[in-house]
Design a protein around this motif. Structure first.
Motif, PDB file in Angstrom:
ATOM      1  N   ALA A 265      14.520  -8.328  -0.655  1.00 56.94           N
ATOM      2  CA  ALA A 265      15.489  -8.934  -1.571  1.00 56.94           C
ATOM      3  C   ALA A 265      14.751  -9.454  -2.792  1.00 56.94           C
ATOM      4  O   ALA A 265      13.532  -9.681  -2.744  1.00 56.94           O
ATOM      5  CB  ALA A 265      16.243 -10.083  -0.896  1.00 56.94           C
ATOM      6  N   LEU A 266      15.490  -9.629  -3.875  1.00 54.64           N
ATOM      7  CA  LEU A 266      14.992 -10.402  -5.013  1.00 54.64           C
ATOM      8  C   LEU A 266      15.456 -11.831  -4.776  1.00 54.64           C
ATOM      9  O   LEU A 266      16.646 -12.125  -4.873  1.00 54.64           O
ATOM     10  CB  LEU A 266      15.536  -9.848  -6.328  1.00 54.64           C
ATOM     11  N   ALA A 267      14.503 -12.723  -4.447  1.00 56.68           N
ATOM     12  CA  ALA A 267      14.864 -14.007  -3.856  1.00 56.68           C
ATOM     13  C   ALA A 267      14.627 -15.219  -4.744  1.00 56.68           C
ATOM     14  O   ALA A 267      14.981 -16.331  -4.348  1.00 56.68           O
ATOM     15  CB  ALA A 267      14.094 -14.198  -2.543  1.00 56.68           C
ATOM     16  N   ALA A 268      14.038 -15.047  -5.920  1.00 51.38           N
ATOM     17  CA  ALA A 268      13.755 -16.200  -6.769  1.00 51.38           C
ATOM     18  C   ALA A 268      15.008 -16.597  -7.543  1.00 51.38           C
ATOM     19  O   ALA A 268      15.522 -15.815  -8.354  1.00 51.38           O
ATOM     20  CB  ALA A 268      12.612 -15.894  -7.720  1.00 51.38           C
ATOM     21  N   VAL A 269      15.495 -17.802  -7.308  1.00 51.03           N
ATOM     22  CA  VAL A 269      16.739 -18.250  -7.939  1.00 51.03           C
ATOM     23  C   VAL A 269      16.598 -18.313  -9.454  1.00 51.03           C
ATOM     24  O   VAL A 269      17.490 -17.877 -10.192  1.00 51.03           O
ATOM     25  CB  VAL A 269      17.158 -19.612  -7.365  1.00 51.03           C
TER      26      VAL A 269
ATOM     27  N   PRO B 264      23.269 -16.745  -9.154  1.00 47.73           N
ATOM     28  CA  PRO B 264      23.415 -15.293  -8.938  1.00 47.73           C
ATOM     29  C   PRO B 264      22.751 -14.798  -7.664  1.00 47.73           C
ATOM     30  O   PRO B 264      23.290 -13.905  -6.991  1.00 47.73           O
ATOM     31  CB  PRO B 264      22.766 -14.695 -10.193  1.00 47.73           C
ATOM     32  N   TYR B 265      21.587 -15.340  -7.331  1.00 47.84           N
ATOM     33  CA  TYR B 265      20.940 -14.929  -6.080  1.00 47.84           C
ATOM     34  C   TYR B 265      21.857 -15.216  -4.894  1.00 47.84           C
ATOM     35  O   TYR B 265      22.105 -14.354  -4.045  1.00 47.84           O
ATOM     36  CB  TYR B 265      19.608 -15.652  -5.902  1.00 47.84           C
TER      37      TYR B 265
ATOM     38  N   ASP C 265       4.459 -18.902  -5.981  1.00 48.59           N
ATOM     39  CA  ASP C 265       4.703 -20.219  -6.559  1.00 48.59           C
ATOM     40  C   ASP C 265       5.987 -20.276  -7.383  1.00 48.59           C
ATOM     41  O   ASP C 265       6.207 -21.232  -8.129  1.00 48.59           O
ATOM     42  CB  ASP C 265       3.512 -20.694  -7.381  1.00 48.59           C
ATOM     43  N   ALA C 266       6.866 -19.279  -7.232  1.00 45.83           N
ATOM     44  CA  ALA C 266       8.213 -19.379  -7.799  1.00 45.83           C
ATOM     45  C   ALA C 266       9.085 -20.307  -6.965  1.00 45.83           C
ATOM     46  O   ALA C 266      10.209 -20.614  -7.362  1.00 45.83           O
ATOM     47  CB  ALA C 266       8.854 -17.994  -7.880  1.00 45.83           C
ATOM     48  N   PHE C 267       8.574 -20.768  -5.824  1.00 48.70           N
ATOM     49  CA  PHE C 267       9.311 -21.642  -4.915  1.00 48.70           C
ATOM     50  C   PHE C 267       8.659 -23.019  -4.899  1.00 48.70           C
ATOM     51  O   PHE C 267       7.471 -23.166  -5.164  1.00 48.70           O
ATOM     52  CB  PHE C 267       9.359 -21.013  -3.524  1.00 48.70           C
ATOM     53  N   VAL C 268       9.437 -24.036  -4.551  1.00 45.76           N
ATOM     54  CA  VAL C 268       9.037 -25.403  -4.874  1.00 45.76           C
ATOM     55  C   VAL C 268       7.771 -25.862  -4.144  1.00 45.76           C
ATOM     56  O   VAL C 268       6.881 -26.451  -4.766  1.00 45.76           O
ATOM     57  CB  VAL C 268      10.215 -26.379  -4.620  1.00 45.76           C
TER      58      VAL C 268
END
Length: 314
Positions: free
Chosen positions: A73-77, A141-142, A178-181
């Motif tokens: 999936a493309l998962a980065a919000v 959108p995600y 690191d696109a996630f918190v």
């Protein structure tokens, strides 16, 4: 299960899931579906382009799976806000193409969809623990693309697809981008500790509460669902959640303590979501009852492992 196909095998969760599957199904052939990404440790590799229905059909014919775990999936919000069309194409249309190929060409194979708790979206405004029957009210959108895919797979279960839909809440661990918190915090803390970044942490909203899991617990949930597949109704849905939300600002403080640094904290507008909720909280009782699943990895261990991962990387 003799043959298990995994999409997203080269991704964050895929790497962790491979080991969990190997331990749970030691006799099974583990098959990675890729678009040319380098993967190691799998028994077989098959090419698969989710945006090409013909490629999906060919991959299922080659793999002849007893089970398909669809992680890709493309998962980065944040990226879904800036460029939503690829997110919808991959997460909805790609899932439909793959699931239809499994339904038509792989007979009774189990199709496990890694959906997301993001599908609940604005329903989290109730500030109560949400069960699987909570309304889907996606707020980005995600999340919307995952909700649509979740619904599509549920409908296919009415037409013979042996689907299981898993809705994991926020999860993290070594190897996450690191696109996630949590890895975003850990990367900056590791850089500051190494003297490679000025002692300033750039952060988004800290006064948010999130229901976090270790990636190992999420993988254990997927394995438990596969093991229980024979007795589950097609289209079954399970939350994977801790039921204990954590404040994002406290997560930051804990990581800084582990890293031994005390930087200045600066808000970064680019890290804020246009739409957001104050708290996410899941009810994991269905997974506990039907799958015997509960999270077991201590949160302090999770944070330490993410920080150690980023320390090694830099």
């Amino acid at each position: 299960m003799r043959r298990i196909l995994v999409t997203g095998a080269s991704g964050f969760v895929g790497g962790h899931l491979r080991g969990a599957l190997r331990a749970a199904f030691p006799e099974a052939r583990l098959i990675a579906a890729t678009r040319g990404e380098e993967v190691t440790g799998w028994d077989e590799i098959v090419p698969l382009d989710l945006l090409d229905p013909g490629s999906c059909a060919a991959a299922i014919d080659i793999a002849a799976p007893d089970a398909v775990v669809h992680l890709a999936a493309l998962a980065a919000v944040a990226q879904s806000f800036s460029n939503p069309v690829p997110t919808w194409q991959a997460n909805l249309l790609g899932t439909i193409s793959l699931a239809e190929a499994v339904r038509i060409r792989a007979g009774g194979a189990v199709f496990l969809l890694a959906s997301s708790a993001e599908v609940y979206g604005l329903s989290f405004q109730s500030d109560r623990a949400l069960a699987e029957d909570a309304a889907m009210r996606p707020a980005n959108p995600y999340a919307a693309s995952k909700a649509a895919a979740d619904l599509a797979v549920g409908e296919m279960a009415l037409r013979g697809l042996r689907a299981i839909r898993m809705r994991p809440f926020n999860h993290t661990g070594p190897g996450q981008a690191d696109a996630f918190v949590v890895p975003a915090f850990a990367r900056q803390a590791a850089l500051i500790a190494a003297g490679r970044q000025e002692p300033v942490m750039r952060v988004g909203a800290l006064d948010r509460w999130r229901d976090f899991l270790d990636v190992a617990d999420v993988c254990a949930g997927y394995v438990a669902a596969l093991q229980a597949a024979e007795r589950l109704e097609p289209g079954a849905v399970f939350n994977l959640a801790s039921g204990q939300p954590k404040r994002v600002g406290d997560i930051l403080a804990d990581l800084l303590r582990l890293a031994g640094v005390s930087p200045r904290i600066e808000a970064d507008e680019a890290r804020l979501r246009p739409t957001d909720v104050r708290q996410t909280l899941g009810d994991p009782s269905a997974a506990a009852q039907a799958l015997g699943w509960r999270p077991v990895v201590p949160w302090e261990q999770t944070l330490a492992s993410v920080l150690a991962d980023w320390t090694r990387r830099i």
